[in-house]
Design a protein around this motif. Structure first.
Motif, mmCIF file in Angstrom:
data_model
loop_
_atom_site.group_PDB
_atom_site.id
_atom_site.type_symbol
_atom_site.label_atom_id
_atom_site.label_comp_id
_atom_site.label_asym_id
_atom_site.label_seq_id
_atom_site.Cartn_x
_atom_site.Cartn_y
_atom_site.Cartn_z
ATOM 1 N N GLU A 133 -38.628 19.450 11.269
ATOM 2 C CA GLU A 133 -39.860 18.650 11.311
ATOM 3 C C GLU A 133 -39.623 17.321 12.017
ATOM 4 O OE1 GLU A 133 -41.949 20.362 7.217
ATOM 5 O OE2 GLU A 133 -40.674 18.568 7.158
ATOM 6 N N SER A 134 -38.483 16.691 11.751
ATOM 7 C CA SER A 134 -38.158 15.436 12.442
ATOM 8 C C SER A 134 -38.058 15.660 13.943
ATOM 9 C CB SER A 134 -36.831 14.873 11.916
ATOM 10 O OG SER A 134 -36.945 14.480 10.572
ATOM 11 N N ALA A 135 -37.425 16.758 14.341
ATOM 12 C CA ALA A 135 -37.299 17.060 15.765
ATOM 13 C C ALA A 135 -38.665 17.295 16.400
ATOM 14 C CB ALA A 135 -36.411 18.278 15.962
ATOM 15 N N ARG A 136 -39.566 17.946 15.665
ATOM 16 C CA ARG A 136 -40.914 18.178 16.176
ATOM 17 C C ARG A 136 -41.640 16.858 16.414
ATOM 18 N NH1 ARG A 136 -43.602 22.231 18.025
ATOM 19 N NH2 ARG A 136 -45.290 22.368 16.485
ATOM 20 N N LEU A 137 -41.495 15.919 15.489
ATOM 21 C CA LEU A 137 -42.157 14.631 15.659
ATOM 22 C C LEU A 137 -41.521 13.833 16.788
ATOM 23 C CD1 LEU A 137 -42.866 13.431 12.007
ATOM 24 C CD2 LEU A 137 -44.297 14.778 13.542
ATOM 25 N N ASP A 138 -40.197 13.903 16.908
ATOM 26 C CA ASP A 138 -39.525 13.200 18.003
ATOM 27 C C ASP A 138 -40.010 13.708 19.358
ATOM 28 O OD1 ASP A 138 -38.063 11.656 16.253
ATOM 29 O OD2 ASP A 138 -36.274 12.910 16.336
ATOM 30 N N GLY A 139 -40.412 14.980 19.406
ATOM 31 C CA GLY A 139 -40.867 15.562 20.660
ATOM 32 C C GLY A 139 -42.303 15.237 21.015
ATOM 33 N N LEU A 140 -42.989 14.479 20.156
ATOM 34 C CA LEU A 140 -44.379 14.133 20.443
ATOM 35 C C LEU A 140 -44.502 13.184 21.628
ATOM 36 C CD1 LEU A 140 -45.900 13.639 16.868
ATOM 37 C CD2 LEU A 140 -46.506 15.389 18.524
ATOM 38 N N GLY A 141 -43.445 12.418 21.904
ATOM 39 C CA GLY A 141 -43.514 11.463 23.009
ATOM 40 C C GLY A 141 -44.383 10.262 22.707
ATOM 41 N N MET A 142 -44.500 9.893 21.439
ATOM 42 C CA MET A 142 -45.279 8.717 21.038
ATOM 43 C C MET A 142 -44.482 7.937 19.994
ATOM 44 S SD MET A 142 -48.084 10.120 18.257
ATOM 45 C CE MET A 142 -48.993 11.131 19.412
ATOM 46 N N PRO A 143 -44.810 6.655 19.781
ATOM 47 C CA PRO A 143 -44.107 5.895 18.740
ATOM 48 C C PRO A 143 -44.326 6.514 17.358
ATOM 49 C CG PRO A 143 -45.333 4.423 20.196
ATOM 50 C CD PRO A 143 -45.765 5.815 20.535
ATOM 51 N N ILE A 144 -43.237 6.620 16.593
ATOM 52 C CA ILE A 144 -43.292 7.101 15.213
ATOM 53 C C ILE A 144 -42.803 5.969 14.322
ATOM 54 C CG2 ILE A 144 -42.584 8.882 13.587
ATOM 55 C CD1 ILE A 144 -44.011 10.070 15.939
ATOM 56 N N VAL A 145 -43.579 5.616 13.307
ATOM 57 C CA VAL A 145 -43.187 4.569 12.360
ATOM 58 C C VAL A 145 -43.098 5.193 10.977
ATOM 59 C CG1 VAL A 145 -43.769 2.342 11.333
ATOM 60 C CG2 VAL A 145 -44.322 2.782 13.745
ATOM 61 N N TYR A 146 -41.932 5.077 10.349
ATOM 62 C CA TYR A 146 -41.734 5.599 9.009
ATOM 63 C C TYR A 146 -42.030 4.488 7.997
ATOM 64 C CZ TYR A 146 -39.778 9.779 11.065
ATOM 65 O OH TYR A 146 -39.630 10.937 11.776
ATOM 66 N N VAL A 147 -42.852 4.812 7.011
ATOM 67 C CA VAL A 147 -43.355 3.817 6.068
ATOM 68 C C VAL A 147 -42.847 4.121 4.661
ATOM 69 C CG1 VAL A 147 -45.427 2.690 5.149
ATOM 70 C CG2 VAL A 147 -45.428 3.591 7.494
ATOM 71 N N SER A 148 -42.334 3.099 3.988
ATOM 72 C CA SER A 148 -41.761 3.212 2.646
ATOM 73 C C SER A 148 -40.468 4.007 2.653
ATOM 74 C CB SER A 148 -42.749 3.845 1.660
ATOM 75 O OG SER A 148 -42.282 3.723 0.332
ATOM 76 N N GLN A 149 -39.787 3.992 3.780
ATOM 77 C CA GLN A 149 -38.482 4.646 3.889
ATOM 78 C C GLN A 149 -37.781 4.134 5.149
ATOM 79 O OE1 GLN A 149 -39.015 8.951 4.914
ATOM 80 N NE2 GLN A 149 -41.158 8.382 5.032
ATOM 81 N N GLN A 150 -36.477 4.138 5.111
ATOM 82 C CA GLN A 150 -35.679 3.736 6.265
ATOM 83 C C GLN A 150 -35.199 4.993 6.982
ATOM 84 O OE1 GLN A 150 -32.130 1.532 5.385
ATOM 85 N NE2 GLN A 150 -31.722 1.032 7.513
ATOM 86 N N ALA A 151 -35.649 5.163 8.228
ATOM 87 C CA ALA A 151 -35.251 6.316 9.028
ATOM 88 C C ALA A 151 -34.278 5.837 10.095
ATOM 89 C CB ALA A 151 -36.469 6.973 9.668
ATOM 90 N N PRO A 152 -33.014 6.225 10.032
ATOM 91 C CA PRO A 152 -32.024 5.765 11.011
ATOM 92 C C PRO A 152 -32.465 6.067 12.444
ATOM 93 C CG PRO A 152 -30.947 6.891 9.195
ATOM 94 C CD PRO A 152 -32.415 7.115 9.026
ATOM 95 N N GLY A 153 -32.372 5.057 13.296
ATOM 96 C CA GLY A 153 -32.698 5.226 14.707
ATOM 97 C C GLY A 153 -34.171 5.295 15.009
ATOM 98 N N ARG A 154 -35.032 5.026 14.000
ATOM 99 C CA ARG A 154 -36.469 5.092 14.195
ATOM 100 C C ARG A 154 -37.127 3.884 13.557
ATOM 101 N NH1 ARG A 154 -34.224 9.926 13.210
ATOM 102 N NH2 ARG A 154 -34.801 11.732 14.489
ATOM 103 N N ALA A 155 -38.298 3.530 14.047
ATOM 104 C CA ALA A 155 -39.026 2.380 13.496
ATOM 105 C C ALA A 155 -39.359 2.633 12.033
ATOM 106 C CB ALA A 155 -40.297 2.143 14.307
ATOM 107 N N SER A 156 -39.124 1.628 11.178
ATOM 108 C CA SER A 156 -39.324 1.805 9.738
ATOM 109 C C SER A 156 -39.855 0.521 9.112
ATOM 110 C CB SER A 156 -38.006 2.181 9.045
ATOM 111 O OG SER A 156 -37.372 3.288 9.659
ATOM 112 N N VAL A 157 -40.679 0.683 8.085
ATOM 113 C CA VAL A 157 -41.166 -0.442 7.280
ATOM 114 C C VAL A 157 -40.974 -0.055 5.816
ATOM 115 C CG1 VAL A 157 -43.137 -1.885 6.672
ATOM 116 C CG2 VAL A 157 -42.883 -1.067 9.029
ATOM 117 N N TYR A 158 -40.259 -0.877 5.061
ATOM 118 C CA TYR A 158 -39.937 -0.508 3.687
ATOM 119 C C TYR A 158 -39.513 -1.740 2.906
ATOM 120 C CZ TYR A 158 -35.254 -0.708 5.774
ATOM 121 O OH TYR A 158 -34.130 -1.121 6.458
#
Length: 366
Positions: free
Chosen positions: A136-161
């Motif tokens: 699922e993470s790979a599928r989202l990475d392939g969207l070609g758009m900014p992904i922001v993870y909220v209420s969690q820290q996602a290594p190598g990805r934008a996160s707010v927590y």
């Protein structure tokens, strides 16, 4: 019956202003590559024709949809609702619409990741309180758009927590400072997303605070709520009260569980906090009303900050996609926690009586 009135097009505006359709498009999108005279004529023609550029027409030229998508596991969660409220307020007036995809069961989840509707409908995706598989993470990475993870820290990805570890440490320190050493920990039931990031981090903070005080973790004091609702809380609390040495305080990983725990204890005739202190995490909207001591996280600010981060990534494609924002927590002591040995006030349930001595004489607790 009169024929339906035809809506004006960019071609109509271009004809009246005496310019090309591309000049109309650039003008109405606010691009600087238009002369002042041409801009004036286009704007006048648009006003006279009551023309408004559609989001779809603008998207054909810019490749942008003007929307931000949000993936949430449920719309029933207090935290999700508060975060969406903050996100909506942050996007208001920015020209960005908000699309919410609620994945409430495994069928919805499979359908979302199969179709990935956000690919067509949004310029950024916010993932709120959602544990993803590697696929699922790979599928989202392939969207070609900014992904922001909220209420969690996602290594190598934008996160707010928030710093769940430090927040939990502060909460358990509060109980330790009140004299408690046998402190129960209640895990909340997992939802359809299987979200565990905050749970793991808060449990780590609990263990660290006990270690800091020289208290060994007793695994018998750590229980799970097998199912959401009162029955799950009853079973969890029953497991703790059935111990030879039950806890004197309980730390529940979310306020909703803490409130249910308080209800179970009081329903069993045990005073809170005279017999058992209870601490939560969140500052749920009911926490103040229930006088629940809690570790507060700024849910609306988390949503607002996530929206700001998404906007910045949309506006600047060269920005660091691994930006993260960490918001603070606050300990809010209320009436559900008290020093160990505090006598229950008049009019409330009394502490449990001591068991009788083997010879039948009654014992009193010190």
């Amino acid at each position: 019956m009169p024929p339906a009135q035809r809506h004006p097009t960019m071609a109509d505006v271009a004809k009246r202003a005496g310019v090309s359709v591309s000049t109309v498009s650039r003008t109405l999108r606010g691009l600087p590559t238009v002369s002042p005279d041409a801009r004036r004529r286009v704007e006048e023609a648009a006003r006279e024709l009551s023309f408004v550029i559609s989001r779809q027409a603008s998207g054909l030229v810019t490749g942008k949809t003007g929307a931000v998508a949000v993936l949430v596991p449920t719309l029933k969660s207090w935290f999700v609702g508060a975060a969406l409220s903050g996100l909506g307020a942050g996007l208001r007036g920015t020209g960005l619409d908000l699309l919410v995809y609620s994945v409430s069961d495994m069928a919805d989840r499979a359908a979302f990741f199969d179709r990935l509707p956000a690919r067509r409908n949004a310029d950024a995706l916010l993932v709120v309180s959602f544990d993803l598989t590697a696929d699922e993470s790979a599928r989202l990475d392939g969207l070609g758009m900014p992904i922001v993870y909220v209420s969690q820290q996602a290594p190598g990805r934008a996160s707010v927590y928030v710093d769940d570890v430090m927040g939990a440490r502060h909460g358990v320190r509060h109980l330790i400072n009140l004299g408690h050493r046998r402190i129960g920990y209640v895990h909340a039931a997992r939802g359809p997303s299987g979200f565990s990031f905050s749970s793991q981090r808060r449990f780590l903070g609990y263990r660290e605070a006990l270690a800091e005080a020289g208290v060994e973790v007793d695994r018998r004091l750590v229980v799970d709520v097998a199912a959401s609702g009162r029955r799950g809380a009853e079973e969890a609390v029953g497991g703790l009260l059935g111990l030879r040495e039950p806890p004197t305080a309980i730390f529940a990983e979310i306020d909703q569980v803490a409130i249910e725990v308080m209800g179970v204890l009081r329903g069993a005739g045990l005073d809170v906090p005279g017999r058992m202190s209870v601490l939560g995490f969140d500052d749920h909207e009911m926490a103040e009303w229930m006088q629940l001591s809690t570790v507060a996280q700024p849910a609306e600010d988390i949503g607002r900050t996530a929206g700001e981060l998404a906007r910045s990534l949309i506006d600047d494609p060269d920005a660091d996609p691994a930006l993260h924002r960490v918001l603070p927590t606050r300990l809010i002591p209320r009436a559900s926690t008290a020093p160990l040995g505090t006598t229950a006030p008049l009019g409330t349930s009394s502490p449990l009586p001591a068991p009788d001595a083997p010879d039948g004489t009654a014992r009193t607790r010190d």
